[in-house]
Design a protein around this motif. Structure first.
Motif, PDB file in Angstrom:
ATOM      1  N   ALA A 210      -4.972  -8.072  -8.749  1.00 36.08           N
ATOM      2  CA  ALA A 210      -6.155  -7.394  -9.293  1.00 36.08           C
ATOM      3  C   ALA A 210      -6.260  -5.974  -8.733  1.00 36.08           C
ATOM      4  O   ALA A 210      -6.574  -5.024  -9.469  1.00 36.08           O
ATOM      5  CB  ALA A 210      -7.405  -8.194  -8.949  1.00 36.08           C
ATOM      6  N   GLN A 211      -5.992  -5.820  -7.438  1.00 43.97           N
ATOM      7  CA  GLN A 211      -6.057  -4.480  -6.837  1.00 43.97           C
ATOM      8  C   GLN A 211      -5.007  -3.563  -7.463  1.00 43.97           C
ATOM      9  O   GLN A 211      -5.288  -2.400  -7.776  1.00 43.97           O
ATOM     10  CB  GLN A 211      -5.828  -4.570  -5.326  1.00 43.97           C
ATOM     11  CG  GLN A 211      -7.018  -5.125  -4.551  1.00 43.97           C
ATOM     12  CD  GLN A 211      -6.698  -5.373  -3.087  1.00 43.97           C
ATOM     13  OE1 GLN A 211      -5.532  -5.565  -2.718  1.00 43.97           O
ATOM     14  NE2 GLN A 211      -7.731  -5.364  -2.269  1.00 43.97           N
ATOM     15  N   ALA A 212      -3.792  -4.080  -7.630  1.00 42.05           N
ATOM     16  CA  ALA A 212      -2.719  -3.252  -8.198  1.00 42.05           C
ATOM     17  C   ALA A 212      -3.076  -2.811  -9.615  1.00 42.05           C
ATOM     18  O   ALA A 212      -2.864  -1.650  -9.993  1.00 42.05           O
ATOM     19  CB  ALA A 212      -1.404  -4.026  -8.178  1.00 42.05           C
ATOM     20  N   ALA A 213      -3.660  -3.735 -10.392  1.00 42.19           N
ATOM     21  CA  ALA A 213      -4.019  -3.401 -11.783  1.00 42.19           C
ATOM     22  C   ALA A 213      -5.157  -2.370 -11.797  1.00 42.19           C
ATOM     23  O   ALA A 213      -5.132  -1.418 -12.588  1.00 42.19           O
ATOM     24  CB  ALA A 213      -4.425  -4.673 -12.522  1.00 42.19           C
ATOM     25  N   HIS A 214      -6.140  -2.580 -10.924  1.00 37.64           N
ATOM     26  CA  HIS A 214      -7.277  -1.650 -10.876  1.00 37.64           C
ATOM     27  C   HIS A 214      -6.804  -0.257 -10.456  1.00 37.64           C
ATOM     28  O   HIS A 214      -7.182   0.768 -11.046  1.00 37.64           O
ATOM     29  CB  HIS A 214      -8.320  -2.197  -9.884  1.00 37.64           C
ATOM     30  CG  HIS A 214      -9.607  -1.445  -9.865  1.00 37.64           C
ATOM     31  ND1 HIS A 214     -10.513  -1.519  -8.834  1.00 37.64           N
ATOM     32  CD2 HIS A 214     -10.145  -0.553 -10.743  1.00 37.64           C
ATOM     33  CE1 HIS A 214     -11.542  -0.746  -9.087  1.00 37.64           C
ATOM     34  NE2 HIS A 214     -11.342  -0.127 -10.232  1.00 37.64           N
TER      35      HIS A 214
ATOM     36  N   LEU B  89       0.821  -1.225   0.000  1.00 38.72           N
ATOM     37  CA  LEU B  89       0.000   0.000   0.000  1.00 38.72           C
ATOM     38  C   LEU B  89       0.847   1.264   0.000  1.00 38.72           C
ATOM     39  O   LEU B  89       0.602   2.200  -0.762  1.00 38.72           O
ATOM     40  CB  LEU B  89      -0.919  -0.005   1.227  1.00 38.72           C
ATOM     41  CG  LEU B  89      -2.025  -1.064   1.280  1.00 38.72           C
ATOM     42  CD1 LEU B  89      -2.740  -1.028   2.637  1.00 38.72           C
ATOM     43  CD2 LEU B  89      -3.017  -0.843   0.164  1.00 38.72           C
ATOM     44  N   GLY B  90       1.852   1.290   0.879  1.00 37.68           N
ATOM     45  CA  GLY B  90       2.675   2.493   1.027  1.00 37.68           C
ATOM     46  C   GLY B  90       3.405   2.847  -0.262  1.00 37.68           C
ATOM     47  O   GLY B  90       3.436   4.015  -0.670  1.00 37.68           O
ATOM     48  N   ASP B  91       3.975   1.821  -0.933  1.00 37.54           N
ATOM     49  CA  ASP B  91       4.690   2.071  -2.188  1.00 37.54           C
ATOM     50  C   ASP B  91       3.733   2.552  -3.275  1.00 37.54           C
ATOM     51  O   ASP B  91       4.046   3.462  -4.046  1.00 37.54           O
ATOM     52  CB  ASP B  91       5.399   0.796  -2.666  1.00 37.54           C
ATOM     53  CG  ASP B  91       6.633   0.499  -1.815  1.00 37.54           C
ATOM     54  OD1 ASP B  91       7.021   1.376  -1.015  1.00 37.54           O
ATOM     55  OD2 ASP B  91       7.166  -0.614  -1.943  1.00 37.54           O
ATOM     56  N   ALA B  92       2.569   1.891  -3.309  1.00 35.89           N
ATOM     57  CA  ALA B  92       1.593   2.266  -4.336  1.00 35.89           C
ATOM     58  C   ALA B  92       1.194   3.730  -4.163  1.00 35.89           C
ATOM     59  O   ALA B  92       1.106   4.490  -5.138  1.00 35.89           O
ATOM     60  CB  ALA B  92       0.370   1.361  -4.240  1.00 35.89           C
ATOM     61  N   TRP B  93       0.949   4.123  -2.926  1.00 41.34           N
ATOM     62  CA  TRP B  93       0.547   5.512  -2.637  1.00 41.34           C
ATOM     63  C   TRP B  93       1.654   6.476  -3.063  1.00 41.34           C
ATOM     64  O   TRP B  93       1.408   7.474  -3.752  1.00 41.34           O
ATOM     65  CB  TRP B  93       0.219   5.619  -1.131  1.00 41.34           C
ATOM     66  CG  TRP B  93      -0.372   6.940  -0.721  1.00 41.34           C
ATOM     67  CD1 TRP B  93      -0.786   7.951  -1.536  1.00 41.34           C
ATOM     68  CD2 TRP B  93      -0.606   7.381   0.616  1.00 41.34           C
ATOM     69  NE1 TRP B  93      -1.271   9.002  -0.787  1.00 41.34           N
ATOM     70  CE2 TRP B  93      -1.177   8.674   0.540  1.00 41.34           C
ATOM     71  CE3 TRP B  93      -0.401   6.820   1.877  1.00 41.34           C
ATOM     72  CZ2 TRP B  93      -1.526   9.408   1.670  1.00 41.34           C
ATOM     73  CZ3 TRP B  93      -0.760   7.545   3.001  1.00 41.34           C
ATOM     74  CH2 TRP B  93      -1.324   8.830   2.900  1.00 41.34           C
TER      75      TRP B  93
ATOM     76  N   ILE C  37      -2.230   4.240   6.977  1.00 44.10           N
ATOM     77  CA  ILE C  37      -1.121   4.815   7.749  1.00 44.10           C
ATOM     78  C   ILE C  37      -0.498   3.746   8.652  1.00 44.10           C
ATOM     79  O   ILE C  37       0.721   3.628   8.762  1.00 44.10           O
ATOM     80  CB  ILE C  37      -1.633   5.990   8.626  1.00 44.10           C
ATOM     81  CG1 ILE C  37      -2.225   7.105   7.750  1.00 44.10           C
ATOM     82  CG2 ILE C  37      -0.522   6.527   9.527  1.00 44.10           C
ATOM     83  CD1 ILE C  37      -1.236   7.795   6.847  1.00 44.10           C
ATOM     84  N   ALA C  38      -1.367   2.925   9.265  1.00 45.01           N
ATOM     85  CA  ALA C  38      -0.867   1.944  10.235  1.00 45.01           C
ATOM     86  C   ALA C  38      -0.188   0.751   9.562  1.00 45.01           C
ATOM     87  O   ALA C  38       0.724   0.146  10.137  1.00 45.01           O
ATOM     88  CB  ALA C  38      -2.018   1.453  11.118  1.00 45.01           C
ATOM     89  N   HIS C  39      -0.632   0.400   8.347  1.00 47.08           N
ATOM     90  CA  HIS C  39      -0.096  -0.812   7.689  1.00 47.08           C
ATOM     91  C   HIS C  39       0.323  -0.539   6.244  1.00 47.08           C
ATOM     92  O   HIS C  39      -0.188  -1.166   5.317  1.00 47.08           O
ATOM     93  CB  HIS C  39      -1.137  -1.932   7.722  1.00 47.08           C
ATOM     94  CG  HIS C  39      -1.490  -2.357   9.100  1.00 47.08           C
ATOM     95  ND1 HIS C  39      -0.617  -3.062   9.911  1.00 47.08           N
ATOM     96  CD2 HIS C  39      -2.597  -2.135   9.828  1.00 47.08           C
ATOM     97  CE1 HIS C  39      -1.194  -3.270  11.080  1.00 47.08           C
ATOM     98  NE2 HIS C  39      -2.382  -2.710  11.073  1.00 47.08           N
ATOM     99  N   PRO C  40       1.307   0.347   6.053  1.00 44.16           N
ATOM    100  CA  PRO C  40       1.737   0.629   4.672  1.00 44.16           C
ATOM    101  C   PRO C  40       2.413  -0.576   4.030  1.00 44.16           C
ATOM    102  O   PRO C  40       2.541  -0.633   2.804  1.00 44.16           O
ATOM    103  CB  PRO C  40       2.735   1.789   4.859  1.00 44.16           C
ATOM    104  CG  PRO C  40       3.203   1.690   6.268  1.00 44.16           C
ATOM    105  CD  PRO C  40       2.063   1.128   7.050  1.00 44.16           C
ATOM    106  N   GLU C  41       2.820  -1.542   4.861  1.00 47.86           N
ATOM    107  CA  GLU C  41       3.510  -2.737   4.321  1.00 47.86           C
ATOM    108  C   GLU C  41       2.514  -3.765   3.768  1.00 47.86           C
ATOM    109  O   GLU C  41       2.927  -4.727   3.122  1.00 47.86           O
ATOM    110  CB  GLU C  41       4.363  -3.379   5.430  1.00 47.86           C
ATOM    111  CG  GLU C  41       3.620  -4.229   6.463  1.00 47.86           C
ATOM    112  CD  GLU C  41       2.676  -3.443   7.394  1.00 47.86           C
ATOM    113  OE1 GLU C  41       2.734  -2.197   7.384  1.00 47.86           O
ATOM    114  OE2 GLU C  41       1.878  -4.075   8.101  1.00 47.86           O
ATOM    115  N   ARG C  42       1.202  -3.545   3.979  1.00 45.07           N
ATOM    116  CA  ARG C  42       0.210  -4.543   3.548  1.00 45.07           C
ATOM    117  C   ARG C  42       0.253  -4.722   2.025  1.00 45.07           C
ATOM    118  O   ARG C  42       0.259  -3.740   1.283  1.00 45.07           O
ATOM    119  CB  ARG C  42      -1.182  -4.116   4.004  1.00 45.07           C
ATOM    120  CG  ARG C  42      -2.227  -5.204   3.863  1.00 45.07           C
ATOM    121  CD  ARG C  42      -3.533  -4.802   4.490  1.00 45.07           C
ATOM    122  NE  ARG C  42      -3.473  -4.814   5.953  1.00 45.07           N
ATOM    123  CZ  ARG C  42      -4.420  -4.297   6.738  1.00 45.07           C
ATOM    124  NH1 ARG C  42      -5.472  -3.710   6.212  1.00 45.07           N
ATOM    125  NH2 ARG C  42      -4.300  -4.351   8.047  1.00 45.07           N
ATOM    126  N   ALA C  43       0.299  -5.970   1.571  1.00 42.92           N
ATOM    127  CA  ALA C  43       0.414  -6.237   0.132  1.00 42.92           C
ATOM    128  C   ALA C  43      -0.922  -6.058  -0.570  1.00 42.92           C
ATOM    129  O   ALA C  43      -1.975  -6.336   0.000  1.00 42.92           O
ATOM    130  CB  ALA C  43       0.915  -7.663  -0.082  1.00 42.92           C
TER     131      ALA C  43
END
Ligand SMILES: C[S@@+](CC[C@H](N)C(=O)[O-])C[C@H]1O[C@@H](n2cnc3c(N)ncnc32)[C@H](O)[C@@H]1O
Length: 284
Positions: free
Chosen positions: A49-53, A7-11, A39-45
């Motif tokens: 499908a989510q990444a593509a969307h 999540l953090g990298d994507a943001w 904010i609490a879990h930026p490491e969550r993968a």
């Protein structure tokens, strides 16, 4: 973005291409997470499908598509409304129209109100909720817009009667205590129509389409036929452009309206004008 993006990298990556806030809201929309979780879990993968969307929505946002269409909703008057490209995205200045109409309606016993050109239904839905004693009707020429408005009324438990057609046409000879409208009023060809996501919004919601006109064609029609649909002492309230108040007041006065006035929005701009038909009892 790879399937293993967190999540953090994507943001972070998206915030280099679009506004940081928009990137966050798209990420929350795609992953179904809250700001706090982000904010609490930026490491969550993210899933593949989510990444593509997310990538698709970031690209569309970077190309100018409004955030509200990408997430399918917008906030207005403290409520979240469904929106899609069949309807105008609610604008904060329209709250003035709702406030003025609600104030008038709250002083009346079982008032009949009609919202002409309801679009997503924001005005009608809020009025039905704020004035439960009122009978609220809403019209639009667009069947697709009315589908959205019906969904919003159902979502917010608002009792609104929806009718499809050209301004007053679906109303027959019905009369109302209050006619409200936020009609299309941007001058056809105005350079603003090419900016800020407006090309993605329905043209018939923005402009009257009259080449070389003054943007007031719809307002002229609303004013001209209002007396046939207003009860004695009924009010007509219309939103208009930032520089149209004087012209709209003149139209109202020429048509015989009384107590013609304009009201300012939160930015100090005359944004709504109206008047009432006392002593000019409607034509048959
Ligand atoms: C500026 S949008 C306002 C939408 C909504 N009331 C709001 O405030 O967000 C104008 C609406 O008028 C509708 N409209 C345009 N021409 C119309 C017509 N001839 N008769 C009825 N509705 C019309 C459009 O479809 C659009 O939904």
């Amino acid at each position: 973005m790879t399937p293993s993006t967190c999540l953090g990298d994507a943001w972070r990556q998206a915030a280099r291409r679009i506004e940081r806030l928009d990137a966050r809201l798209l990420l929350e929309h795609v992953c179904g997470c809250t700001h706090a979780e982000l904010i609490a879990h930026p490491e969550r993968a993210m899933s593949e499908a989510q990444a593509a969307h997310f990538e698709e929505l970031v690209s569309r946002r970077a190309a100018g598509e409004p955030l509200a269409y990408l997430v399918g909703s917008a906030w207005f008057g403290g409520l979240e409304f469904v929106v899609n490209p069949a309807v105008l995205i609610p604008r904060p200045e329209t709250e003035l129209l709702v406030d003025l109409a609600a104030r008038r309606a709250q002083g009346l016993d079982k008032p009949r109100i009609v919202d002409l050109g309801t679009g997503s239904g924001i005005v009608a839905v809020l009025l039905a909720r704020r004035c439960p004693q009122a009978g609220v009707t809403a019209t639009d020429i667009s069947a697709a817009a009315l589908d959205v408005a019906r969904a919003n009324a159902a979502r917010h438990g608002a009792a609104v009667r929806f009718l499809e057609g050209d301004w007053y046409a679906p109303l027959g000879d019905e009369r109302f205590d209050l006619i409200v409208s936020n009609p299309p009023y941007v001058v056809d060809g105005d350079p603003h129509l090419a900016l800020n996501g407006l090309p993605f919004e329905p043209p018939q919601a923005l402009s009257d389409g009259v080449k070389g006109g003054d943007g007031l064609a719809c307002i002229r029609r609303l004013v001209a036929a209002a007396s046939r649909h207003l009860e004695p002492d009924g009010w007509l309230l219309m939103e208009h452009g930032y520089n149209q108040a004087l012209a709209v007041r003149e139209l109202l006065s020429e048509a015989g309206f009384r107590e013609v006035a304009s009201w300012r929005d939160g930015a100090g701009i005359e944004r709504v004008s109206g008047g009432h038909v006392s002593l000019m009892r409607a034509e048959a």
